[in-house]
Design an enzyme around this catalytic site. Structure first.
Site, PDB file in Angstrom:
ATOM      1  N   THR A 181       9.570  11.391   8.680  1.00  0.00           N
ATOM      2  CA  THR A 181       9.201  11.694  10.035  1.00  0.00           C
ATOM      3  C   THR A 181       7.740  11.606  10.223  1.00  0.00           C
ATOM      4  O   THR A 181       7.267  12.079  11.163  1.00  0.00           O
ATOM      5  CB  THR A 181       9.667  12.671  10.345  1.00  0.00           C
ATOM      6  OG1 THR A 181       9.251  14.002   9.667  1.00  0.00           O
ATOM      7  CG2 THR A 181      11.332  12.801  10.404  1.00  0.00           C
ATOM      8  N   ASP A 240      13.107  14.712   6.147  1.00  0.00           N
ATOM      9  CA  ASP A 240      11.988  15.126   5.588  1.00  0.00           C
ATOM     10  C   ASP A 240      10.953  15.216   6.793  1.00  0.00           C
ATOM     11  O   ASP A 240      10.658  14.344   7.255  1.00  0.00           O
ATOM     12  CB  ASP A 240      11.269  13.907   4.585  1.00  0.00           C
ATOM     13  CG  ASP A 240      10.028  14.557   3.834  1.00  0.00           C
ATOM     14  OD1 ASP A 240      10.226  15.603   3.172  1.00  0.00           O
ATOM     15  OD2 ASP A 240       9.114  14.002   4.259  1.00  0.00           O
ATOM     16  N   TYR A 278       2.390  16.964   9.716  1.00  0.00           N
ATOM     17  CA  TYR A 278       2.562  15.935  10.413  1.00  0.00           C
ATOM     18  C   TYR A 278       2.687  16.179  12.070  1.00  0.00           C
ATOM     19  O   TYR A 278       3.213  17.168  12.499  1.00  0.00           O
ATOM     20  CB  TYR A 278       4.092  15.346  10.245  1.00  0.00           C
ATOM     21  CG  TYR A 278       4.252  14.957   8.752  1.00  0.00           C
ATOM     22  CD1 TYR A 278       3.310  14.767   7.928  1.00  0.00           C
ATOM     23  CD2 TYR A 278       5.732  14.536   8.354  1.00  0.00           C
ATOM     24  CE1 TYR A 278       3.704  14.201   6.557  1.00  0.00           C
ATOM     25  CE2 TYR A 278       5.888  14.392   7.049  1.00  0.00           C
ATOM     26  CZ  TYR A 278       5.037  14.189   6.107  1.00  0.00           C
ATOM     27  OH  TYR A 278       5.228  13.644   4.753  1.00  0.00           O
ATOM     28  N   GLN A 306       8.340  15.132  -4.749  1.00  0.00           N
ATOM     29  CA  GLN A 306       8.327  14.189  -3.829  1.00  0.00           C
ATOM     30  C   GLN A 306       7.157  13.448  -3.957  1.00  0.00           C
ATOM     31  O   GLN A 306       5.970  13.925  -4.051  1.00  0.00           O
ATOM     32  CB  GLN A 306       8.535  14.638  -2.481  1.00  0.00           C
ATOM     33  CG  GLN A 306       8.336  13.582  -1.475  1.00  0.00           C
ATOM     34  CD  GLN A 306       8.460  14.091  -0.105  1.00  0.00           C
ATOM     35  OE1 GLN A 306       7.364  13.707   0.717  1.00  0.00           O
ATOM     36  NE2 GLN A 306       9.553  14.693   0.320  1.00  0.00           N
ATOM     37  N   LYS A 344       1.249  -7.779   0.736  1.00  0.00           N
ATOM     38  CA  LYS A 344       1.655  -8.971  -0.448  1.00  0.00           C
ATOM     39  C   LYS A 344       3.144  -8.982  -0.614  1.00  0.00           C
ATOM     40  O   LYS A 344       3.506 -10.105  -1.209  1.00  0.00           O
ATOM     41  CB  LYS A 344       0.826  -8.190  -1.660  1.00  0.00           C
ATOM     42  CG  LYS A 344       0.730  -9.031  -2.764  1.00  0.00           C
ATOM     43  CD  LYS A 344       0.019  -8.138  -3.888  1.00  0.00           C
ATOM     44  CE  LYS A 344       0.415  -8.839  -5.237  1.00  0.00           C
ATOM     45  NZ  LYS A 344       0.083  -7.977  -6.397  1.00  0.00           N
TER      46      LYS A 344
HETATM   47  N1  NAP Z   1       4.748  14.062   0.303  1.00  0.00           N
HETATM   48  C1  NAP Z   1       3.741  13.421   0.942  1.00  0.00           C
HETATM   49  O1  NAP Z   1       2.651  13.505   0.623  1.00  0.00           O
HETATM   50  C2  NAP Z   1       4.250  11.814   1.691  1.00  0.00           C
HETATM   51  C3  NAP Z   1       3.165  10.987   1.912  1.00  0.00           C
HETATM   52  C4  NAP Z   1       3.689   9.935   2.773  1.00  0.00           C
HETATM   53  C5  NAP Z   1       4.835  10.164   3.394  1.00  0.00           C
HETATM   54  N2  NAP Z   1       5.966  10.951   3.214  1.00  0.00           N
HETATM   55  C6  NAP Z   1       7.129  11.081   3.618  1.00  0.00           C
HETATM   56  O2  NAP Z   1       8.027   9.703   3.514  1.00  0.00           O
HETATM   57  C7  NAP Z   1       8.205   9.294   4.518  1.00  0.00           C
HETATM   58  C8  NAP Z   1       8.193   7.723   4.437  1.00  0.00           C
HETATM   59  O3  NAP Z   1       6.925   7.177   4.174  1.00  0.00           O
HETATM   60  P1  NAP Z   1       6.041   6.547   5.273  1.00  0.00           P
HETATM   61  O4  NAP Z   1       6.551   6.934   6.560  1.00  0.00           O
HETATM   62  O5  NAP Z   1       4.618   6.606   5.072  1.00  0.00           O
HETATM   63  O6  NAP Z   1       6.258   4.936   5.113  1.00  0.00           O
HETATM   64  P2  NAP Z   1       7.512   3.949   4.900  1.00  0.00           P
HETATM   65  O7  NAP Z   1       8.747   4.632   5.286  1.00  0.00           O
HETATM   66  O8  NAP Z   1       7.310   3.185   3.500  1.00  0.00           O
HETATM   67  O9  NAP Z   1       7.333   3.000   6.009  1.00  0.00           O
HETATM   68  C9  NAP Z   1       7.462   3.370   7.339  1.00  0.00           C
HETATM   69  C10 NAP Z   1       7.088   2.094   8.281  1.00  0.00           C
HETATM   70  O10 NAP Z   1       8.040   1.220   7.996  1.00  0.00           O
HETATM   71  C11 NAP Z   1       8.477   0.716   9.436  1.00  0.00           C
HETATM   72  N3  NAP Z   1      10.145   0.430   9.086  1.00  0.00           N
HETATM   73  C12 NAP Z   1      10.789   1.251   8.709  1.00  0.00           C
HETATM   74  N4  NAP Z   1      12.046   0.643   8.492  1.00  0.00           N
HETATM   75  C13 NAP Z   1      11.933  -0.582   8.700  1.00  0.00           C
HETATM   76  C14 NAP Z   1      12.755  -1.749   8.882  1.00  0.00           C
HETATM   77  N5  NAP Z   1      14.108  -1.581   8.472  1.00  0.00           N
HETATM   78  N6  NAP Z   1      12.350  -2.845   9.037  1.00  0.00           N
HETATM   79  C15 NAP Z   1      11.040  -2.897   9.495  1.00  0.00           C
HETATM   80  N7  NAP Z   1      10.124  -1.950   9.483  1.00  0.00           N
HETATM   81  C16 NAP Z   1      10.633  -0.576   9.209  1.00  0.00           C
HETATM   82  C17 NAP Z   1       8.388   2.080  10.224  1.00  0.00           C
HETATM   83  O11 NAP Z   1       8.356   1.453  11.510  1.00  0.00           O
HETATM   84  P3  NAP Z   1       8.983   2.302  12.764  1.00  0.00           P
HETATM   85  O12 NAP Z   1       8.573   3.599  12.538  1.00  0.00           O
HETATM   86  O13 NAP Z   1       8.161   1.606  14.147  1.00  0.00           O
HETATM   87  O14 NAP Z   1      10.388   2.227  12.785  1.00  0.00           O
HETATM   88  C18 NAP Z   1       7.145   2.566   9.780  1.00  0.00           C
HETATM   89  O15 NAP Z   1       6.149   1.682  10.366  1.00  0.00           O
HETATM   90  C19 NAP Z   1       7.215   9.679   5.488  1.00  0.00           C
HETATM   91  O16 NAP Z   1       7.718   9.542   6.722  1.00  0.00           O
HETATM   92  C20 NAP Z   1       7.215  11.409   5.052  1.00  0.00           C
HETATM   93  O17 NAP Z   1       8.263  11.930   5.725  1.00  0.00           O
HETATM   94  C21 NAP Z   1       5.435  12.029   2.356  1.00  0.00           C
END
Ligand code: NAP
Length: 299
Positions: free
Chosen positions: A33, A62, A67, A177, A217
């Site tokens: 989120t 999560d 956030y 995580q 990429k």
């Molecule tokens: N512990 C840590 O330090 C840490 C760091 C980073 C992230 N996190 C957690 O991990 C989660 C996931 O990582 P993230 O948000 O950085 O990146 P991610 O899940 O790799 O990618 C999110 C992006 O992908 C897009 N997306 C999602 N599903 C899709 C699909 N089926 N087709 C096309 N685009 C899609 C989303 O767009 P839309 O939102 O527009 O749908 C968003 O722009 C975070 O939200 C957070 O909860 C934790």
């Protein structure tokens, strides 16, 4: 969306589950989120996305106090307070809140925003200057008070985990995580085997390679695109299927973030994709895991 369609997809999501040491079953696909709740006009759609994800079985949510400085937690509180028993709620504390006293206060504030009286899992977001021993004491106290059911860490490399293991109570850590996707496989060298040996599941963040420049990429890669075509899937769905290809064996839960319901649907549908060993080998050749230890990738 028709209940029948939801049920069909949910059945596939429910087939992919991990069992924690205490017997709790979790889907290998959850919902991230980060950046949700930050933009008021998008709120209704984001709530719809989260609720759809839960209906589809992606019941692990999560978040973190970081956030949107609490706005992601508030959004989740608004979206899902009426379904508290159906979800597994994870939040994280800033390292600057990792002292016993600050941790308890930070947790109370998260609970208020999330409109709940307990978290299923509370993580230290990353390591700061507070001795691990003190943070563990705070976590254990929160557990005793019933405010959290379990605790874990985030962005801990193998050495950090080893140090945590040497601290009183450190072995109660439930999860680490970390960043993991096809373009970033460093954890496979030593962290993942260490966690597997100690039966600590990994929550894989950025499973769709959102961080850095690798996403472009990956999306252009012809082998990935061909595999997607074979499975009548999108390339990002293949990335997600790859992240959880050995989820039950290795203890991996991926937490893609999708603020758009269409994306949530695609992510849930990827639970039905099983990559063949030939496809996994082809991807190994193009995106190999490093041959030796590399520092943990972080966002
Ligand atoms: N512990 C840590 O330090 C840490 C760091 C980073 C992230 N996190 C957690 O991990 C989660 C996931 O990582 P993230 O948000 O950085 O990146 P991610 O899940 O790799 O990618 C999110 C992006 O992908 C897009 N997306 C999602 N599903 C899709 C699909 N089926 N087709 C096309 N685009 C899609 C989303 O767009 P839309 O939102 O527009 O749908 C968003 O722009 C975070 O939200 C957070 O909860 C934790």
């Amino acid at each position: 969306m028709e209940n029948e369609t939801v049920d069909t997809i949910r059945k596939e999501v429910d087939k992919r589950r991990l069992t924690l040491g205490d017997g709790t079953k979790l889907p290998v696909l959850g919902q991230g989120t980060w950046h949700m709740g930050e933009d008021w006009p998008k709120r209704d759609v984001e709530i719809e996305a989260l609720r759809l994800g839960v209906r589809l079985g992606m019941t692990l949510i999560d978040t973190a106090e970081m956030y949107g400085e609490g706005r992601s937690e508030s959004l989740i509180g608004e979206a899902l307070a009426d379904q508290r028993d159906a979800i597994f709620l994870v939040s994280k504390a800033y390292p600057s809140h990792a002292t016993r006293e600050k941790l308890i206060k930070a947790c109370d504030n998260s609970l208020k925003r999330l409109k709940t009286d307990h978290l299923d899992l509370y993580l230290l977001h990353w390591r700061g200057g507070t001795p691990l021993e003190e943070t563990v004491r705070g976590m254990e106290e929160l557990k005793k008070a019933g405010k959290i059911l379990r605790w874990g860490v985030s962005n801990f490399d193998t050495k950090d985990m080893q140090e945590l293991w040497s601290v009183p109570g450190g072995k109660n850590c439930a999860v680490n995580q970390v960043l993991y996707h096809l373009g970033s496989r460093g954890i496979e060298v030593d962290l993942l085997p260490w966690l597997r040996d100690h039966q600590i599941p990994i929550m894989a963040y950025c499973p769709l390679a959102e961080a850095g420049s690798l996403k472009a990429k990956l999306l252009k890669n012809s082998t990935l695109n061909q595999i997607a075509e074979v499975h009548e899937a999108t390339t990002l769905q293949i990335l997600l299927a790859w992240a959880v290809r050995h989820a039950e064996r290795d203890g991996i839960i991926a937490i893609p973030k999708a603020a758009q319901p269409e994306h949530v649907l695609l992510n849930a549908q990827s639970a039905a994709i099983r990559l063949s060993s030939e496809e996994i080998e082809a991807l190994d050749r193009i995106f190999p895991r490093p041959s030796r230890k590399v520092p943990l990738d972080i966002v």
